[in-house]
Design an enzyme around this catalytic site. Structure first.
Site, PDB file in Angstrom:
ATOM      1  N   LYS A 196       0.554  -1.082  -0.051  1.00 53.08           N
ATOM      2  CA  LYS A 196       0.003  -0.100  -0.098  1.00 53.08           C
ATOM      3  C   LYS A 196       0.926   1.197  -0.029  1.00 53.08           C
ATOM      4  O   LYS A 196       1.661   1.485   0.791  1.00 53.08           O
ATOM      5  CB  LYS A 196      -0.956  -0.112   1.279  1.00 53.08           C
ATOM      6  CG  LYS A 196      -1.871   1.231   1.321  1.00 53.08           C
ATOM      7  CD  LYS A 196      -3.150   1.020   2.377  1.00 53.08           C
ATOM      8  CE  LYS A 196      -3.696   2.397   2.636  1.00 53.08           C
ATOM      9  NZ  LYS A 196      -4.654   2.381   3.554  1.00 53.08           N
ATOM     10  N   LYS A 249      -2.275  -1.503  -3.680  1.00 51.42           N
ATOM     11  CA  LYS A 249      -2.768  -0.547  -3.844  1.00 51.42           C
ATOM     12  C   LYS A 249      -2.179   0.709  -4.043  1.00 51.42           C
ATOM     13  O   LYS A 249      -1.236   0.920  -3.210  1.00 51.42           O
ATOM     14  CB  LYS A 249      -3.881  -0.560  -2.686  1.00 51.42           C
ATOM     15  CG  LYS A 249      -4.637   0.596  -2.405  1.00 51.42           C
ATOM     16  CD  LYS A 249      -5.287   0.511  -1.180  1.00 51.42           C
ATOM     17  CE  LYS A 249      -5.997   1.677  -0.768  1.00 51.42           C
ATOM     18  NZ  LYS A 249      -6.669   1.541   0.748  1.00 51.42           N
TER      19      LYS A 249
HETATM   20  C1  PBG Z   1      -7.430   3.256   5.288  1.00 49.58           C
HETATM   21  C2  PBG Z   1      -7.746   2.959   3.751  1.00 49.58           C
HETATM   22  C3  PBG Z   1      -7.541   4.105   2.924  1.00 49.58           C
HETATM   23  C4  PBG Z   1      -8.129   3.657   1.596  1.00 49.58           C
HETATM   24  C5  PBG Z   1      -8.465   2.360   1.957  1.00 49.58           C
HETATM   25  N1  PBG Z   1      -8.404   1.927   3.424  1.00 49.58           N
HETATM   26  C6  PBG Z   1      -6.937   5.498   3.065  1.00 49.58           C
HETATM   27  C7  PBG Z   1      -5.787   5.898   3.329  1.00 49.58           C
HETATM   28  O1  PBG Z   1      -4.920   4.911   3.423  1.00 49.58           O
HETATM   29  O2  PBG Z   1      -5.533   7.123   3.399  1.00 49.58           O
HETATM   30  C8  PBG Z   1      -8.259   4.193   0.342  1.00 49.58           C
HETATM   31  C9  PBG Z   1      -9.294   3.675  -0.638  1.00 49.58           C
HETATM   32  C10 PBG Z   1      -9.286   4.538  -1.964  1.00 49.58           C
HETATM   33  O3  PBG Z   1      -8.914   5.755  -2.096  1.00 49.58           O
HETATM   34  O4  PBG Z   1     -10.392   4.192  -2.518  1.00 49.58           O
HETATM   35  N2  PBG Z   1      -8.491   2.633   6.077  1.00 49.58           N
END
Ligand code: PBG
Length: 327
Positions: A196, A249
């Site tokens: 991520k 992601k």
């Molecule tokens: C954190 C989380 C995020 C997303 C999914 N889980 C945001 C972040 O890390 O700031 C982002 C998903 C998206 O942008 O569609 N709980």
């Protein structure tokens, strides 16, 4: 002499016969955002078609997903500010927003596969993904592991079918696996958000989830987007700690990472086609500068070609409809 590749492209049936990758409605996971209240349906301005929904509305949405053949959702809680605190207590409460929602969804739709995003940013008043170390002013990894194990058990007891920890804490997969096994949830799978990246593509999500950090950013726990090898290391480490699936992601700007991980791990891969990617396509459609449906299908197919099995996407319902249209 040269090879005539076009021989195999000149006939529609032959093109279909030789297609290497397929999209199926079974690949799709639809994100849902639950809020307290009744009859709440707040559309997000940067993400047309995406709503914050109260539980009664979520249940209607699940009915629609069932009709479309979509088998899975990933559930996010959007907590009102007054209920947030420094450790995200609502996420650790058997009667908290997510626990209540899970129970209702599973009661009404027992076969819908419900994945929970396990994180603290939607529940903390500072908006970071765990407990803050007051001196270092960053998330304390090991304390966050402890409360993450508690959150996982809340999800498990409320009926989650799979848990997806998204906070990027080191050791999270092993910690959750152990906690779940000890409480008799040895058959509950974990999907690791193993790669991520600290990404600006999450911008619109933070509007939906009200989860922007109140200060600083997430670069001390999410990955540097300049790094590809590190993503592979993270993923192989999660595999070693017991992850059942790996996730990458965002998706579109990271196809190289997806491919690389699919070449090195035998675990099923999932990609998260994130909020900013969705917002861009929607904006393009609105401006009339792209053929939205075809660009969408081409985008989603690129994830399959790169090696993804599953796709989490705000476009899931649209894609499901397109699959029947073009079938
Ligand atoms: C954190 C989380 C995020 C997303 C999914 N889980 C945001 C972040 O890390 O700031 C982002 C998903 C998206 O942008 O569609 N709980």
């Amino acid at each position: 002499m040269f090879k005539r590749f076009r021989r195999l492209r000149l006939n529609e049936n032959l093109r279909l016969m030789l297609e290497e990758n397929y999209l199926s409605v079974n690949d799709l996971i639809y994100p849902l955002f639950v809020v307290d209240g009744k009859n709440v349906r707040n559309e997000i301005s940067s993400m047309p078609g995406v709503f914050q929904l109260s539980i009664d509305e979520i249940l209607k949405e699940c009915k629609e997903l069932e009709r479309l053949g979509i088998k899975a959702i990933i559930l996010f809680g959007v907590l009102e500010e007054a209920k947030k605190d420094s450790v995200g207590s609502d996420a650790l409460n058997e009667e908290g927003l997510i626990a209540r929602s899970l129970k209702e969804i599973k009661r009404a739709f027992p076969s819908l596969f419900v994945i929970t995003d396990l994180c603290f940013c939607e529940y903390t008043d500072h908006g970071h993904c765990g407990i803050i170390d007051p001196i270092k002013q960053t998330v304390d990894n090991d304390l966050t592991l402890e409360i993450s194990a508690k959150q996982a058990l809340i999800h498990a007891r409320a009926g989650a079918d799979m848990i997806a920890p998204s906070g990027m804490m080191d050791g999270i997969v092993g910690t959750l696996r152990k906690a779940l096994d000890e409480e008799g949830f040895e058959n509950l799978p974990i999907m690791a958000y193993s790669s991520k990246f600290a990404s600006a593509f999450y911008g619109p999500f933070r509007d939906v989830a009200n989860s922007s950090p109140s200060y600083g950013d997430r670069r001390s726990y999410q990955m540097n987007f300049a790094n590809g090898k590190e993503a592979l290391l993270e993923s192989l480490e999660d595999e070693k700690q017991g992850a059942d699936l790996l996730m990458i992601k965002p998706a579109l700007a990271y196809l190289d990472v997806i491919k690389d991980i699919s070449n090195h791990s035998k675990l099923p891969l999932c990609v998260y086609n994130v909020s900013g990617e969705y917002a861009l396509l929607k904006a393009g459609a609105r401006l009339g500068v792209i053929d939205y449906e075809r660009v969408l299908l081409e985008t989603v197919m690129s994830f399959k070609r790169a090696g993804a099995k599953l796709i989490i996407s705000y476009h899931a319902k649209e894609v499901a409809n397109l699959l029947t249209k073009f079938a």
